[in-house]
Design a protein around this motif. Structure first.
Motif, PDB file in Angstrom:
ATOM      1  N   ARG A   1       0.838  -1.146   0.213  1.00 53.15           N
ATOM      2  CA  ARG A   1       0.003   0.023   0.001  1.00 53.15           C
ATOM      3  C   ARG A   1       0.966   1.204   0.031  1.00 53.15           C
ATOM      4  O   ARG A   1       1.860   1.233   0.846  1.00 53.15           O
ATOM      5  CB  ARG A   1      -0.951   0.094   1.162  1.00 53.15           C
ATOM      6  CG  ARG A   1      -1.816  -1.084   1.036  1.00 53.15           C
ATOM      7  CD  ARG A   1      -3.026  -0.940   2.236  1.00 53.15           C
ATOM      8  NE  ARG A   1      -3.998  -2.075   2.394  1.00 53.15           N
ATOM      9  CZ  ARG A   1      -4.946  -2.122   1.358  1.00 53.15           C
ATOM     10  NH1 ARG A   1      -5.347  -1.384   0.529  1.00 53.15           N
ATOM     11  NH2 ARG A   1      -5.768  -3.085   1.327  1.00 53.15           N
ATOM     12  N   ASP A   2       0.310   2.130  -0.819  1.00 50.86           N
ATOM     13  CA  ASP A   2       1.163   3.515  -0.846  1.00 50.86           C
ATOM     14  C   ASP A   2       0.535   4.514   0.233  1.00 50.86           C
ATOM     15  O   ASP A   2      -0.207   3.857   1.182  1.00 50.86           O
ATOM     16  CB  ASP A   2       0.992   4.206  -2.144  1.00 50.86           C
ATOM     17  CG  ASP A   2      -0.520   4.334  -2.762  1.00 50.86           C
ATOM     18  OD1 ASP A   2      -1.277   4.536  -1.538  1.00 50.86           O
ATOM     19  OD2 ASP A   2      -0.616   4.785  -3.643  1.00 50.86           O
ATOM     20  N   ILE A   3       1.149   5.496   0.678  1.00 50.01           N
ATOM     21  CA  ILE A   3       0.839   6.553   1.571  1.00 50.01           C
ATOM     22  C   ILE A   3      -0.811   6.903   1.637  1.00 50.01           C
ATOM     23  O   ILE A   3      -1.367   6.948   2.739  1.00 50.01           O
ATOM     24  CB  ILE A   3       1.445   7.765   1.569  1.00 50.01           C
ATOM     25  CG1 ILE A   3       2.912   7.631   1.774  1.00 50.01           C
ATOM     26  CG2 ILE A   3       0.880   8.713   2.504  1.00 50.01           C
ATOM     27  CD1 ILE A   3       3.702   8.748   1.208  1.00 50.01           C
ATOM     28  N   SER A   4      -1.520   6.994   0.304  1.00 50.65           N
ATOM     29  CA  SER A   4      -2.819   6.989   0.336  1.00 50.65           C
ATOM     30  C   SER A   4      -3.723   5.825   0.619  1.00 50.65           C
ATOM     31  O   SER A   4      -5.010   6.184   0.558  1.00 50.65           O
ATOM     32  CB  SER A   4      -3.360   7.858  -1.057  1.00 50.65           C
ATOM     33  OG  SER A   4      -2.974   6.790  -2.114  1.00 50.65           O
ATOM     34  N   GLY A   5      -3.057   4.571   0.801  1.00 48.56           N
ATOM     35  CA  GLY A   5      -3.793   3.416   1.146  1.00 48.56           C
ATOM     36  C   GLY A   5      -4.123   2.517  -0.015  1.00 48.56           C
ATOM     37  O   GLY A   5      -4.860   1.648   0.288  1.00 48.56           O
ATOM     38  N   VAL A   6      -3.800   3.017  -1.271  1.00 50.64           N
ATOM     39  CA  VAL A   6      -4.017   2.204  -2.279  1.00 50.64           C
ATOM     40  C   VAL A   6      -3.014   0.979  -2.400  1.00 50.64           C
ATOM     41  O   VAL A   6      -1.963   1.203  -2.292  1.00 50.64           O
ATOM     42  CB  VAL A   6      -3.812   3.150  -3.699  1.00 50.64           C
ATOM     43  CG1 VAL A   6      -4.047   2.354  -5.058  1.00 50.64           C
ATOM     44  CG2 VAL A   6      -4.890   4.355  -3.538  1.00 50.64           C
ATOM     45  N   LEU A   7      -3.764  -0.182  -2.795  1.00 50.76           N
ATOM     46  CA  LEU A   7      -3.155  -1.484  -2.765  1.00 50.76           C
ATOM     47  C   LEU A   7      -2.152  -1.268  -4.260  1.00 50.76           C
ATOM     48  O   LEU A   7      -3.270  -1.474  -5.339  1.00 50.76           O
ATOM     49  CB  LEU A   7      -3.997  -2.406  -2.596  1.00 50.76           C
ATOM     50  CG  LEU A   7      -3.233  -3.911  -2.576  1.00 50.76           C
ATOM     51  CD1 LEU A   7      -2.292  -4.038  -1.432  1.00 50.76           C
ATOM     52  CD2 LEU A   7      -4.312  -5.062  -2.491  1.00 50.76           C
ATOM     53  N   HIS A   8      -1.280  -1.606  -4.421  1.00 55.29           N
ATOM     54  CA  HIS A   8      -0.723  -1.999  -5.706  1.00 55.29           C
ATOM     55  C   HIS A   8      -0.042  -3.401  -5.857  1.00 55.29           C
ATOM     56  O   HIS A   8       0.863  -3.967  -5.062  1.00 55.29           O
ATOM     57  CB  HIS A   8       0.620  -1.136  -5.706  1.00 55.29           C
ATOM     58  CG  HIS A   8       0.535   0.149  -5.688  1.00 55.29           C
ATOM     59  ND1 HIS A   8       0.216   1.102  -7.025  1.00 55.29           N
ATOM     60  CD2 HIS A   8       0.699   1.468  -4.951  1.00 55.29           C
ATOM     61  CE1 HIS A   8      -0.333   2.379  -6.562  1.00 55.29           C
ATOM     62  NE2 HIS A   8       0.016   2.382  -5.219  1.00 55.29           N
TER      63      HIS A   8
END
Length: 121
Positions: free
Chosen positions: A74-81
Motif C-alpha cells: 500500500r502507498d501513503i494514500s492506502g491504495v494497494l499496488h
C-alpha cells in the motif's frame, strides 16, 4: 502453570527465525510485496559433456520460478499496488539476497519485489 507451558513447547517443532528458517507448514503465503521463489537447479554437466563443480565451489543460479506472491504493498494514500509477477513466472535474481527458508523439505527464497532484477518472457 509453567510446567504445562514447557510441556506444550516440547511437543511442537521449534521455529527458527534467523537467516535460514525451517517451517513445518504445508504452504507459505508471502505478505506485502514479498515473492516466494524456487531457485533453478544447478547445472552439473554441459551439453558437451563437461562436468561442472558442485558444492560450495559452484555459484548458485541467478534464475528462479515464482511459487507465490503477496497481495502487494500500500502507498501513503492506502491504495494497494498488486505485484507485477505471477505464479509460474521465470525471474532473474540478484547474486546475493533473499531469505532462505525450507518448506516441506524444499529450499525456497523470499524476496521483496523490488529486489528481483527482471522477468524472462
Amino acid at each position: 502453570n509453567t510446567d504445562s507451558f514447557f510441556e506444550r513447547c516440547k511437543q511442537k517443532q521449534p521455529l527458527t527465525m534467523f537467516r535460514a528458517t525451517t517451517l513445518a507448514a504445508k504452504a507459505l503465503a508471502p505478505m506485502g510485496d514479498r515473492i516466494l521463489i524456487r531457485r533453478a537447479a544447478k547445472e552439473t554437466q554441459t551439453a558437451g559433456g563437461i562436468f561442472l563443480p558442485t558444492g560450495d565451489a559452484a555459484k548458485s543460479p541467478n534464475e528462479g520460478e515464482v511459487v507465490s506472491t503477496g497481495p502487494g504493498i500500500r502507498d501513503i494514500s492506502g491504495v494497494l499496488h498488486a505485484p507485477t509477477l505471477a505464479k509460474g513466472d521465470s525471474v532473474l535474481l540478484p547474486e546475493y539476497g533473499g531469505m532462505k527458508i525450507e518448506v516441506n523439505k524444499e529450499e525456497l527464497y523470499l524476496f521483496r519485489e523490488d529486489d528481483i532484477l527482471g522477468k524472462f518472457e
